[in-house]
Design an enzyme around this catalytic site. Sequence first.
Site, PDB file in Angstrom:
ATOM      1  N   LYS A 155       0.816  -1.225   0.000  1.00 11.23           N
ATOM      2  CA  LYS A 155       0.000   0.000   0.000  1.00 11.23           C
ATOM      3  C   LYS A 155       0.843   1.265   0.000  1.00 11.23           C
ATOM      4  CE  LYS A 155      -4.472  -1.505   1.577  1.00 11.23           C
ATOM      5  NZ  LYS A 155      -5.555  -1.346   2.507  1.00 11.23           N
ATOM      6  N   LYS A 206      -5.184 -10.626  -6.675  1.00  8.84           N
ATOM      7  CA  LYS A 206      -6.488 -10.760  -6.002  1.00  8.84           C
ATOM      8  C   LYS A 206      -7.474  -9.675  -6.467  1.00  8.84           C
ATOM      9  CE  LYS A 206      -6.078  -7.992  -1.944  1.00  8.84           C
ATOM     10  NZ  LYS A 206      -6.348  -7.637  -0.617  1.00  8.84           N
ATOM     11  N   LYS A 213     -10.564  -3.700  -4.292  1.00  6.84           N
ATOM     12  CA  LYS A 213     -11.289  -2.428  -4.444  1.00  6.84           C
ATOM     13  C   LYS A 213     -10.427  -1.397  -5.145  1.00  6.84           C
ATOM     14  CE  LYS A 213     -13.395  -2.853   0.169  1.00  6.84           C
ATOM     15  NZ  LYS A 213     -13.161  -2.518   1.571  1.00  6.84           N
TER      16      LYS A 213
HETATM   17  P1  TYM Z   1     -10.961  -5.242   3.778  1.00  5.70           P
HETATM   18  O1  TYM Z   1     -11.920  -4.166   4.077  1.00  5.70           O
HETATM   19  O2  TYM Z   1      -9.881  -4.999   2.783  1.00  5.70           O
HETATM   20  O3  TYM Z   1     -11.727  -6.524   3.295  1.00  5.70           O
HETATM   21  C1  TYM Z   1     -12.853  -7.039   3.989  1.00  5.70           C
HETATM   22  C2  TYM Z   1     -12.839  -8.565   3.967  1.00  5.70           C
HETATM   23  O4  TYM Z   1     -12.873  -9.028   2.606  1.00  5.70           O
HETATM   24  C3  TYM Z   1     -11.835  -9.997   2.419  1.00  5.70           C
HETATM   25  N1  TYM Z   1     -11.364  -9.923   1.020  1.00  5.70           N
HETATM   26  C4  TYM Z   1     -11.309 -10.978   0.195  1.00  5.70           C
HETATM   27  N2  TYM Z   1     -11.640 -12.265   0.354  1.00  5.70           N
HETATM   28  C5  TYM Z   1     -11.483 -13.094  -0.703  1.00  5.70           C
HETATM   29  N3  TYM Z   1     -11.006 -12.680  -1.915  1.00  5.70           N
HETATM   30  C6  TYM Z   1     -10.649 -11.381  -2.130  1.00  5.70           C
HETATM   31  N4  TYM Z   1     -10.206 -10.986  -3.299  1.00  5.70           N
HETATM   32  C7  TYM Z   1     -10.796 -10.466  -1.039  1.00  5.70           C
HETATM   33  N5  TYM Z   1     -10.561  -9.136  -0.898  1.00  5.70           N
HETATM   34  C8  TYM Z   1     -10.910  -8.816   0.368  1.00  5.70           C
HETATM   35  C9  TYM Z   1     -10.743  -9.579   3.399  1.00  5.70           C
HETATM   36  O5  TYM Z   1      -9.860 -10.646   3.679  1.00  5.70           O
HETATM   37  C10 TYM Z   1     -11.560  -9.169   4.594  1.00  5.70           C
HETATM   38  O6  TYM Z   1     -11.923 -10.302   5.361  1.00  5.70           O
HETATM   39  N6  TYM Z   1      -7.765  -5.241   7.610  1.00  5.70           N
HETATM   40  C11 TYM Z   1      -9.095  -5.667   7.212  1.00  5.70           C
HETATM   41  C12 TYM Z   1     -10.192  -5.072   8.047  1.00  5.70           C
HETATM   42  C13 TYM Z   1     -10.040  -5.290   9.529  1.00  5.70           C
HETATM   43  C14 TYM Z   1     -10.262  -6.500  10.238  1.00  5.70           C
HETATM   44  C15 TYM Z   1     -10.043  -6.174  11.595  1.00  5.70           C
HETATM   45  C16 TYM Z   1     -10.603  -7.784   9.835  1.00  5.70           C
HETATM   46  C17 TYM Z   1      -9.718  -4.318  10.441  1.00  5.70           C
HETATM   47  N7  TYM Z   1      -9.724  -4.866  11.698  1.00  5.70           N
HETATM   48  C18 TYM Z   1     -10.134  -7.157  12.583  1.00  5.70           C
HETATM   49  C19 TYM Z   1     -10.713  -8.753  10.849  1.00  5.70           C
HETATM   50  C20 TYM Z   1     -10.487  -8.442  12.183  1.00  5.70           C
HETATM   51  C21 TYM Z   1      -9.315  -5.199   5.771  1.00  5.70           C
HETATM   52  O7  TYM Z   1      -8.695  -4.293   5.294  1.00  5.70           O
HETATM   53  O8  TYM Z   1     -10.321  -5.804   5.134  1.00  5.70           O
END
Ligand code: TYM
Length: 344
Positions: free
Chosen positions: A121, A205, A208
Site C-alpha cells: 500500500k 487478487k 477495491k
Molecule cells: P478489507 O476491508 O480490505 O476486506 C474485507 C474482507 O474481505 C476480504 N477480502 C477478500 N476475500 C477473498 N477474496 C478477495 N479478493 C478479497 N478481498 C478482500 C478480506 O480478507 C476481509 O476479510 N484489515 C481488514 C479489516 C479489519 C479486520 C479487523 C478484519 C480491520 N480490523 C479485525 C478482521 C479483524 C481489511 O482491510 O479488510
Amino acid sequence: MTEQVSYSGPQRIFSGIQPTGNLHLGNYLGALKKFADLQDAGWEGIYCVVDLHAITMPHAKGALADQTRQIAAAMMAAGLDPDTSTIFVQSSVRAHTELTWIFNCVARMGWLEKMTQFKDKSGKDSERASVGLFDYPVLQAADILVYKATHVPVGEDQKQHLELSRNIAARFNQQYDVPGFFPLPEGLIEGPGARIMSLKDGTKKMSKSDPAETSRINLIDDTDMIAKKIKKAKTDTLGDMPETMEEMAPRPEVANLVGIYAALAGMSDEQVLAEYGGKGFGTFKPALAELAVEKLSPITKKMREFLDDPAEIDAAMAKGAEKANAVAAPIIEEVRRVVGFWQV
Ligand code: TYM
C-alpha cells in the site's frame, strides 16, 4: 509464539470491513457470506465497519459517513441481524484506540516491518506513507482483542495480520505475566471464496483499489453489468473447460471462475468440473453469470432498501455500539489494571 496456559473464556467472533470503495465479490465470498453463515450456525459475533482503518490512506473529505453506511447496509443485506449479532462502527467505541496504544508498546518494530500489506500500500514512497498505515495491523489486533475474540473470519489476504495479532496477544500475556489473559485468535479462512482473484489476471487478487472496473464484480452492479463482466473475464487459449483438478492447475483464470462458481453454488471445484468439464466457455460463462445474478441480486436489492432508510441503519449502528461497548469496557478496565496504570 505458543503459550503454556491457554485462554478459557467464551468463544467469540470478531471481524471488520473497511469503508473504502465499493464492496466486491471477494469481500462477499471471503467475508460477508461467512459472517452470515457463522451467525446462522449460532456463533456470538461482533462485526465492525472499520472507519479508523480507512483514514490510514488518503480519503475524500465527507465521504466517510456515506461509505460507512454502505458497509453497514451490506452487512445487514448479506444476512447479519443486528438483534442477533453486534454490528457497529469502530470509531464509536473508544476502547479500540486505547488498546492500540498499549499494543504499540508491546508490538516490535521488526514485526511490523515484515507486513507485506504496508509494503504494497505504501508503494515505493514509504517515507510519505502515514504512520497510521504502518501501525494499521496493531489497530487490527486491538479490534479483535478488545473483545477477547477467539475466531476471526477473513479472506486469505489477512493471514499475516492475524498472525501478528496472535504474537501481540502472546507477548502481552508473557510481558505482564498474565498467562491466558488474551486468547490467541484463530483465523477462519479456509473454504471456497477465501481468495477470489481479478477477472483480468488470475494471479492478482480481486481488489477495491484495482483501477480496472472490469477486474471485479461489485455488489452494487446490476444484472447486465455482472453478465458483461463475466463474459469479458479473461480465460486462456488452452481449450475448453478442464475436466480434472490437474488439468486446471496451470490455468489460474479458469480456476478462479470455477472457484467463484463453487463458492456461490456451495459446491466443490471438483463438482463444478464434473458438471462443466469439457464444455466450452460459451456454456460455462453464461451459467456462471446467471448464478452470480441469482445469488447477488437479492443482496443488492436489500442493500438499496436499507440505504433508502439511513435512519434505520443509524439506529442499528447506535444499538450495536452500545452492545460492543458493554463487552469492551470491562476488558479495557482489566487491561488497565494488568498494565498497572493509575486507578481513578
Ligand atoms: P478489507 O476491508 O480490505 O476486506 C474485507 C474482507 O474481505 C476480504 N477480502 C477478500 N476475500 C477473498 N477474496 C478477495 N479478493 C478479497 N478481498 C478482500 C478480506 O480478507 C476481509 O476479510 N484489515 C481488514 C479489516 C479489519 C479486520 C479487523 C478484519 C480491520 N480490523 C479485525 C478482521 C479483524 C481489511 O482491510 O479488510
